[in-house]
Design a protein around this motif. Structure first.
Motif, PDB file in Angstrom:
ATOM      1  N   PHE A   1       0.888  -0.984   0.095  1.00  0.00           N
ATOM      2  CA  PHE A   1      -0.009   0.003   0.048  1.00  0.00           C
ATOM      3  C   PHE A   1       0.891   1.224  -0.058  1.00  0.00           C
ATOM      4  N   PHE A   2       0.516   1.884  -0.920  1.00  0.00           N
ATOM      5  CA  PHE A   2       1.342   3.268  -1.059  1.00  0.00           C
ATOM      6  C   PHE A   2       0.644   4.503  -1.336  1.00  0.00           C
ATOM      7  N   SER A   3       0.881   5.683  -1.525  1.00  0.00           N
ATOM      8  CA  SER A   3      -0.057   6.854  -1.876  1.00  0.00           C
ATOM      9  C   SER A   3       0.637   7.479  -2.793  1.00  0.00           C
ATOM     10  N   GLY A   4      -0.052   8.320  -3.698  1.00  0.00           N
ATOM     11  CA  GLY A   4       0.316   9.294  -4.556  1.00  0.00           C
ATOM     12  C   GLY A   4      -0.567  10.438  -4.638  1.00  0.00           C
ATOM     13  N   VAL A   5       0.276  11.834  -4.868  1.00  0.00           N
ATOM     14  CA  VAL A   5      -0.699  13.086  -4.715  1.00  0.00           C
ATOM     15  C   VAL A   5      -0.627  13.655  -6.217  1.00  0.00           C
ATOM     16  N   LEU A   6      -1.627  13.978  -6.521  1.00  0.00           N
ATOM     17  CA  LEU A   6      -2.004  14.671  -7.729  1.00  0.00           C
ATOM     18  C   LEU A   6      -1.513  16.038  -8.024  1.00  0.00           C
ATOM     19  N   GLN A   7      -0.659  16.192  -9.284  1.00  0.00           N
ATOM     20  CA  GLN A   7      -0.055  17.317  -9.403  1.00  0.00           C
ATOM     21  C   GLN A   7      -0.805  18.418 -10.448  1.00  0.00           C
ATOM     22  N   PRO A   8      -0.441  19.620  -9.998  1.00  0.00           N
ATOM     23  CA  PRO A   8      -1.077  20.690 -10.596  1.00  0.00           C
ATOM     24  C   PRO A   8      -1.161  20.585 -12.246  1.00  0.00           C
ATOM     25  N   GLY A   9      -2.375  20.719 -12.945  1.00  0.00           N
ATOM     26  CA  GLY A   9      -2.356  20.525 -14.324  1.00  0.00           C
ATOM     27  C   GLY A   9      -2.308  19.057 -14.804  1.00  0.00           C
ATOM     28  N   TYR A  10      -2.676  18.384 -13.813  1.00  0.00           N
ATOM     29  CA  TYR A  10      -2.498  16.683 -14.136  1.00  0.00           C
ATOM     30  C   TYR A  10      -3.177  16.116 -15.107  1.00  0.00           C
ATOM     31  N   ALA A  11      -4.416  16.637 -15.407  1.00  0.00           N
ATOM     32  CA  ALA A  11      -5.600  16.412 -16.166  1.00  0.00           C
ATOM     33  C   ALA A  11      -4.967  16.652 -17.504  1.00  0.00           C
ATOM     34  N   ASP A  12      -4.304  17.636 -17.905  1.00  0.00           N
ATOM     35  CA  ASP A  12      -3.429  17.850 -19.101  1.00  0.00           C
ATOM     36  C   ASP A  12      -2.774  16.863 -19.725  1.00  0.00           C
ATOM     37  N   GLN A  13      -2.233  16.055 -18.946  1.00  0.00           N
ATOM     38  CA  GLN A  13      -1.171  14.769 -19.098  1.00  0.00           C
ATOM     39  C   GLN A  13      -1.833  13.445 -19.674  1.00  0.00           C
ATOM     40  N   LEU A  14      -3.342  13.582 -19.702  1.00  0.00           N
ATOM     41  CA  LEU A  14      -4.200  12.277 -19.754  1.00  0.00           C
ATOM     42  C   LEU A  14      -4.707  12.331 -21.363  1.00  0.00           C
ATOM     43  N   HIS A  15      -4.967  11.169 -21.953  1.00  0.00           N
ATOM     44  CA  HIS A  15      -5.472  10.853 -23.031  1.00  0.00           C
ATOM     45  C   HIS A  15      -6.790  10.077 -23.104  1.00  0.00           C
ATOM     46  N   ALA A  16      -7.792  10.747 -22.151  1.00  0.00           N
ATOM     47  CA  ALA A  16      -9.054  10.183 -22.059  1.00  0.00           C
ATOM     48  C   ALA A  16      -9.933   9.817 -23.350  1.00  0.00           C
ATOM     49  N   ALA A  17      -9.925  10.691 -24.217  1.00  0.00           N
ATOM     50  CA  ALA A  17     -10.585  10.731 -25.326  1.00  0.00           C
ATOM     51  C   ALA A  17     -10.137   9.679 -26.134  1.00  0.00           C
ATOM     52  N   ALA A  18      -9.025   9.413 -26.305  1.00  0.00           N
ATOM     53  CA  ALA A  18      -8.321   8.450 -27.079  1.00  0.00           C
ATOM     54  C   ALA A  18      -8.426   7.073 -26.614  1.00  0.00           C
ATOM     55  N   HIS A  19      -8.395   7.011 -25.237  1.00  0.00           N
ATOM     56  CA  HIS A  19      -8.607   5.599 -24.590  1.00  0.00           C
ATOM     57  C   HIS A  19     -10.107   5.365 -24.933  1.00  0.00           C
ATOM     58  N   GLN A  20     -10.997   6.077 -24.337  1.00  0.00           N
ATOM     59  CA  GLN A  20     -12.308   5.835 -24.571  1.00  0.00           C
ATOM     60  C   GLN A  20     -12.712   5.485 -26.135  1.00  0.00           C
ATOM     61  N   GLN A  21     -12.005   6.065 -27.040  1.00  0.00           N
ATOM     62  CA  GLN A  21     -12.370   5.725 -28.315  1.00  0.00           C
ATOM     63  C   GLN A  21     -11.807   4.544 -28.812  1.00  0.00           C
ATOM     64  N   LEU A  22     -10.460   4.033 -27.942  1.00  0.00           N
ATOM     65  CA  LEU A  22      -9.900   2.866 -28.348  1.00  0.00           C
ATOM     66  C   LEU A  22     -10.724   1.628 -27.988  1.00  0.00           C
ATOM     67  N   LEU A  23     -11.608   1.759 -26.669  1.00  0.00           N
ATOM     68  CA  LEU A  23     -12.607   1.078 -26.168  1.00  0.00           C
ATOM     69  C   LEU A  23     -13.795   0.869 -27.229  1.00  0.00           C
ATOM     70  N   ALA A  24     -14.399   2.022 -27.401  1.00  0.00           N
ATOM     71  CA  ALA A  24     -15.569   2.217 -28.110  1.00  0.00           C
ATOM     72  C   ALA A  24     -15.552   1.496 -29.680  1.00  0.00           C
ATOM     73  N   ASN A  25     -14.392   1.793 -30.165  1.00  0.00           N
ATOM     74  CA  ASN A  25     -14.018   1.090 -31.424  1.00  0.00           C
ATOM     75  C   ASN A  25     -13.799  -0.432 -31.752  1.00  0.00           C
ATOM     76  N   ARG A  26     -14.038  -0.898 -30.499  1.00  0.00           N
ATOM     77  CA  ARG A  26     -13.490  -2.538 -30.523  1.00  0.00           C
ATOM     78  C   ARG A  26     -14.501  -3.323 -31.368  1.00  0.00           C
ATOM     79  N   SER A  27     -14.257  -4.397 -31.725  1.00  0.00           N
ATOM     80  CA  SER A  27     -15.168  -5.255 -32.434  1.00  0.00           C
ATOM     81  C   SER A  27     -15.540  -6.436 -31.546  1.00  0.00           C
ATOM     82  N   LYS A  28     -16.772  -6.638 -31.402  1.00  0.00           N
ATOM     83  CA  LYS A  28     -17.237  -7.803 -30.507  1.00  0.00           C
ATOM     84  C   LYS A  28     -17.207  -9.128 -31.506  1.00  0.00           C
TER      85      LYS A  28
END
Ligand code: HMG
Length: 388
Positions: free
Chosen positions: A314-341
């Protein structure tokens, strides 16, 4: 000096099987899989993807935006490596066209391997603050068709760049860890299918969580109210909640609500991908960060890592200022949405078409989609990779 996660990337295969359909095919009530286990879909990797290709694909989220000459260490944490001797890391290094002046290797301790890589990288950066470490947590979880663990399979990789003054989240020097030699889950070298004592493994997971959490609170004086969220290793999405519930009564009502709500956000990706072993805890972190609208810089996140066999930390982390700018949320959600069943029959075909445990040559199915990197097959007992 702050050290932690500067960049984080994700890759998971382009195919999935629907778990309500799988349940029906197995003669199980779909609600057992969807509610009882907490899984809706499961990533299905074609045989042209392995922990090398998935790692290299996960790095695509950020590798072209970082200074690769600063990387001094590259580690792949995995329990589904592609050779008993050679590491997946040296092949990933070549595919990513990284400099040769990097110390490169693989780490194994079941699902704990990702955290082992992270903590090794943290120590490396503490000793060499001008350098960075590139780490991967990549796995293909396989239990077998019609096995009790089948519903908890999955595949994917998380890539992380560890640096001083990280832009995303620090990794605090507050770890509490425990190792105990137990047989709850393992995989003998002659098979690619894991063995698990299902109920025993879940009990051990909870016991390890309770023990490291108790040690953590004693060592740091912190309590649940100090955390915006607690992320768990997620073999399936119900598992972390079972552990969290054992400590929630320690907290006030507001803290209970916050931790429960954020736990739900942390399970969104896992519910669609399944267990990616070493990467599951970090997939949960990514899911939380990419779905929360409430988290803020300065928030402390708890991280519980569990690797069967077993090690808990068990350990902890502290979120940094502007952390959300480093994420690729749209690309990851698209990766999952574009999969074939895949139908259950096609999933079974893909599952059984694999690099053999033998000296035979092998050609992977070229009709199946992959990321940028592809395992084309095996020739003369050497794996062959191509880059798109
Ligand atoms: P099982 O025997 O199929 O499931 O094993 P069960 O009978 O225990 O039922 C599961 C839940 O579904 C129960 O709820 C049932 O009540 C519920 P719970 O009591 O747990 O809250 N249920 C229903 N709910 C709604 N409607 C229904 C219904 N029917 C039943 N109709 C197990 C499940 C996960 C154990 C099995 O799939 C397995 O062995 N998986 C592999 C091992 C595993 O994932 N262990 C987790 C802890 S160990 C770990 O995390 C490490 C690991 O990642 C490996 C590593 O470190 O490398 C695995």
């Amino acid at each position: 000096m702050n050290i932690g996660i500067d960049q984080i990337g994700l890759y998971s295969p382009h195919y999935y099987v629907d778990l309500a359909e799988l349940a029906t095919a197995r003669g199980v009530d779909p609600n057992k899989f969807i509610i009882g286990i907490g899984q809706s879909q499961q990533a299905v990797p074609p045989s042209s993807e392995d922990v090398v290709t998935m790692s290299a694909d996960a790095a695509q989220d950020f590798i072209h935006e970082i200074n690769t000459s600063k990387i001094g260490l590259l580690i792949v944490g995995t329990e589904t490596g592609i050779d008993a001797s050679k590491s997946a890391a040296v092949i990933a290094q070549r595919l990513l066209e990284l400099p040769e002046t990097i110390r490169t290797y693989e780490i194994k301790q079941a699902c704990y391997g990702g955290t082992a890589a992270l903590m090794t990288a943290r120590d490396y950066v503490a000793a060499h603050p001008d350098k960075t470490a590139l780490i991967f947590a990549a796995d293909i979880a396989r239990y077998g068709l019609e096995d009790g663990g089948e519903v908890t399979q999955g595949a994917g990789a998380v890539a992380m760049l560890i640096s001083a003054n990280p832009r995303l989240m620090t990794v605090e020097d507050d770890s509490q860890f425990i190792s105990r030699d137990i047989m709850d889950f393992w995989r003998p070298v002659y098979t690619d299918l894991a063995l698990a004592k299902g109920k025993y493994s879940t009990e051990q997971y909870i016991q390890f969580f309770q023990d490291v959490w108790r040690n953590y609170t004693q060592a740091t004086g912190r309590s649940l109210s100090d955390f915006a969220a607690i992320n768990f290793h997620l073999p399936y999405t119900k598992m972390g909640m079972k552990a969290l519930r054992t400590v929630l009564p320690e907290a006030d009502v507001a803290t209970q609500g916050r931790l429960t709500d954020n736990y739900a956000l942390a399970t969104i990706y896992s519910r669609q991908i399944g267990n990616i072993y070493t990467g599951s805890l970090y997939l949960g972190l990514l899911s939380l960060l990419e779905h929360s609208t409430d988290l803020q810089a300065g928030d402390r996140l708890g991280m519980f890592s569990y690797g069967s066999g077993a090690v808990g930390e068990f350990f902890s982390g502290v979120l940094q200022p502007g952390y959300a700018d480093q994420l690729h949320a749209a690309a990851h959600q698209q990766l999952l949405a574009n999969r074939s069943k895949l139908s259950v029959a096609d999933y079974e075909r893909v599952f059984l078409n694999k690099v053999p445990y033998a000296a035979d040559d092998y050609v992977s199915d070229t009709s199946m989609q992959t990321g940028k990197f592809r395992l084309t097959g095996v020739q003369n007992q050497e794996r062959q990779y191509t880059i798109k």
